[in-house]
Design an enzyme around this catalytic site. Structure first.
Site, PDB file in Angstrom:
ATOM      1  N   SER A   1     -27.043  -0.211 -69.406  1.00 39.24           N
ATOM      2  CA  SER A   1     -26.197  -0.190 -70.618  1.00 39.24           C
ATOM      3  C   SER A   1     -26.870  -0.716 -71.890  1.00 39.24           C
ATOM      4  O   SER A   1     -26.275  -0.642 -72.963  1.00 39.24           O
ATOM      5  CB  SER A   1     -24.876  -0.961 -70.425  1.00 39.24           C
ATOM      6  OG  SER A   1     -23.987  -0.236 -69.591  1.00 39.24           O
ATOM      7  N   THR A   2     -28.097  -1.243 -71.776  1.00 37.88           N
ATOM      8  CA  THR A   2     -28.689  -1.897 -72.956  1.00 37.88           C
ATOM      9  C   THR A   2     -29.483  -0.946 -73.854  1.00 37.88           C
ATOM     10  O   THR A   2     -30.088  -1.383 -74.824  1.00 37.88           O
ATOM     11  CB  THR A   2     -29.619  -3.059 -72.541  1.00 37.88           C
ATOM     12  OG1 THR A   2     -30.755  -2.521 -71.843  1.00 37.88           O
ATOM     13  CG2 THR A   2     -28.888  -4.063 -71.657  1.00 37.88           C
TER      14      THR A   2
ATOM     15  N   GLY B   1     -33.037   8.375 -71.989  1.00 31.10           N
ATOM     16  CA  GLY B   1     -33.454   7.064 -71.495  1.00 31.10           C
ATOM     17  C   GLY B   1     -33.973   7.098 -70.063  1.00 31.10           C
ATOM     18  O   GLY B   1     -34.723   7.996 -69.678  1.00 31.10           O
TER      19      GLY B   1
ATOM     20  N   TYR C   1     -26.280   2.955 -74.578  1.00 27.35           N
ATOM     21  CA  TYR C   1     -24.911   2.424 -74.510  1.00 27.35           C
ATOM     22  C   TYR C   1     -24.709   1.126 -75.292  1.00 27.35           C
ATOM     23  O   TYR C   1     -23.591   0.604 -75.358  1.00 27.35           O
ATOM     24  CB  TYR C   1     -24.466   2.261 -73.055  1.00 27.35           C
ATOM     25  CG  TYR C   1     -24.068   3.578 -72.382  1.00 27.35           C
ATOM     26  CD1 TYR C   1     -24.141   4.792 -73.068  1.00 27.35           C
ATOM     27  CD2 TYR C   1     -23.609   3.605 -71.069  1.00 27.35           C
ATOM     28  CE1 TYR C   1     -23.792   5.988 -72.454  1.00 27.35           C
ATOM     29  CE2 TYR C   1     -23.236   4.804 -70.453  1.00 27.35           C
ATOM     30  CZ  TYR C   1     -23.334   5.989 -71.155  1.00 27.35           C
ATOM     31  OH  TYR C   1     -22.964   7.167 -70.550  1.00 27.35           O
TER      32      TYR C   1
ATOM     33  N   ASP D   1     -42.325   0.723 -66.387  1.00 26.28           N
ATOM     34  CA  ASP D   1     -41.542   1.951 -66.283  1.00 26.28           C
ATOM     35  C   ASP D   1     -40.954   2.012 -64.867  1.00 26.28           C
ATOM     36  O   ASP D   1     -41.698   1.958 -63.880  1.00 26.28           O
ATOM     37  CB  ASP D   1     -42.494   3.131 -66.523  1.00 26.28           C
ATOM     38  CG  ASP D   1     -41.807   4.478 -66.467  1.00 26.28           C
ATOM     39  OD1 ASP D   1     -40.727   4.593 -65.850  1.00 26.28           O
ATOM     40  OD2 ASP D   1     -42.354   5.433 -67.032  1.00 26.28           O
TER      41      ASP D   1
ATOM     42  N   ASP E   1     -32.419   7.743 -67.330  1.00 23.49           N
ATOM     43  CA  ASP E   1     -31.892   8.921 -66.641  1.00 23.49           C
ATOM     44  C   ASP E   1     -32.850  10.112 -66.805  1.00 23.49           C
ATOM     45  O   ASP E   1     -33.244  10.755 -65.822  1.00 23.49           O
ATOM     46  CB  ASP E   1     -30.521   9.236 -67.273  1.00 23.49           C
ATOM     47  CG  ASP E   1     -29.639  10.067 -66.372  1.00 23.49           C
ATOM     48  OD1 ASP E   1     -30.035  10.326 -65.227  1.00 23.49           O
ATOM     49  OD2 ASP E   1     -28.549  10.459 -66.835  1.00 23.49           O
TER      50      ASP E   1
HETATM   51  P1  ADP Z   1     -27.806   3.206 -70.994  1.00 28.77           P
HETATM   52  O1  ADP Z   1     -27.230   4.540 -71.383  1.00 28.77           O
HETATM   53  O2  ADP Z   1     -27.156   2.633 -69.736  1.00 28.77           O
HETATM   54  O3  ADP Z   1     -27.848   2.246 -72.133  1.00 28.77           O
HETATM   55  P2  ADP Z   1     -30.668   3.781 -71.256  1.00 28.77           P
HETATM   56  O4  ADP Z   1     -31.500   4.588 -70.322  1.00 28.77           O
HETATM   57  O5  ADP Z   1     -30.478   4.299 -72.636  1.00 28.77           O
HETATM   58  O6  ADP Z   1     -29.283   3.519 -70.491  1.00 28.77           O
HETATM   59  O7  ADP Z   1     -31.298   2.321 -71.395  1.00 28.77           O
HETATM   60  C1  ADP Z   1     -31.185   1.295 -70.454  1.00 28.77           C
HETATM   61  C2  ADP Z   1     -32.407   0.395 -70.565  1.00 28.77           C
HETATM   62  O8  ADP Z   1     -33.515   1.003 -69.920  1.00 28.77           O
HETATM   63  C3  ADP Z   1     -32.873   0.109 -71.991  1.00 28.77           C
HETATM   64  O9  ADP Z   1     -33.183  -1.277 -72.070  1.00 28.77           O
HETATM   65  C4  ADP Z   1     -34.113   0.981 -72.143  1.00 28.77           C
HETATM   66  O10 ADP Z   1     -35.055   0.392 -73.036  1.00 28.77           O
HETATM   67  C5  ADP Z   1     -34.662   0.965 -70.753  1.00 28.77           C
HETATM   68  N1  ADP Z   1     -35.531   2.094 -70.357  1.00 28.77           N
HETATM   69  C6  ADP Z   1     -35.682   3.323 -70.900  1.00 28.77           C
HETATM   70  N2  ADP Z   1     -36.576   4.067 -70.200  1.00 28.77           N
HETATM   71  C7  ADP Z   1     -37.000   3.280 -69.167  1.00 28.77           C
HETATM   72  C8  ADP Z   1     -37.915   3.447 -68.076  1.00 28.77           C
HETATM   73  N3  ADP Z   1     -38.594   4.588 -67.908  1.00 28.77           N
HETATM   74  N4  ADP Z   1     -38.078   2.409 -67.210  1.00 28.77           N
HETATM   75  C9  ADP Z   1     -37.397   1.246 -67.359  1.00 28.77           C
HETATM   76  N5  ADP Z   1     -36.518   1.028 -68.355  1.00 28.77           N
HETATM   77  C10 ADP Z   1     -36.321   2.026 -69.248  1.00 28.77           C
END
Ligand code: ADP
Length: 175
Positions: free
Chosen positions: A126-127, A36, A130, A14, A38
């Protein structure tokens, strides 16, 4: 000659738990929070981050942050000095937006260097919501990190939330 390039490290976990100088947020152009990564960053970092994002919107980013660009705020209660917010492109089947995704990593690394950061942690931008395919997203992330990890950066850490993402980054790193 000894290389001054930062080493690239992969971690499964995380991003909000990483003790680094800079944590990068996969934000949206509003800078006012989302799901996500954010959502997790704002939840754990507390209201100070959102307060600075609102100030940025009220000053030089009235229309929001453009895709591929990066801005810095406090890290609030996160174990980091700064959060760099960058807006990844939404995946498109019909349009190649790779340059914008590379720009997120490049602009974040450039901004981190101006802040004197030695360590920085990225999510796989973005993965998630997005929709960018993880294999290609990993290739772009690693290629860009390899060519922009100049001093004072010492470590560029990719924090991958699930096993498929970790494996994709591992593949990208070994090719
Ligand atoms: P985007 O809108 O840019 O796609 P997301 O937050 O939806 O951003 O996802 C970007 C990546 O971060 C994805 O691979 C998701 O699985 C991962 N992700 C989500 N939460 C966390 C976290 N707390 N720490 C690290 N990676 C995360």
């Amino acid at each position: 000659m000894t290389s001054t390039r930062a080493r690239i490290v992969l971690v499964r976990g995380d991003i909000t738990e990483q003790t680094v100088d800079v944590i990068v947020n996969a934000a949206n152009s509003s800078l006012l929070g989302g799901g996500g990564v954010d959502g997790a960053i704002h939840r754990r970092g507390g209201p100070a981050i959102l307060a600075e994002c609102r100030e940025l919107r009220a000053s030089q980013y009235g229309k929001g942050l453009r895709t591929g660009q990066a801005v810095v705020t406090t890290a609030g209660r996160l174990p980091a000095r700064h959060v760099i917010h960058t807006v990844g492109p939404v995946w498109s089947k019909t349009e190649d937006r790779s340059a914008l995704l590379a720009s997120c990593y490049r602009e974040s690394l450039a901004l981190a260097r101006t802040l004197g950061a030695e360590t920085i942690a990225f999510p796989a931008i973005s993965t998630g919501i997005y929709g960018w395919p993880i294999g290609n997203g990993a290739d772009i992330a690693i290629t860009t990190a390899r060519s922009h990890g100049d001093a004072p950066l010492r470590e560029i850490r990719f924090v991958l939330f699930d096993e498929p993402a970790y494996e994709a980054f591992e593949r990208a790193l070994t090719t």
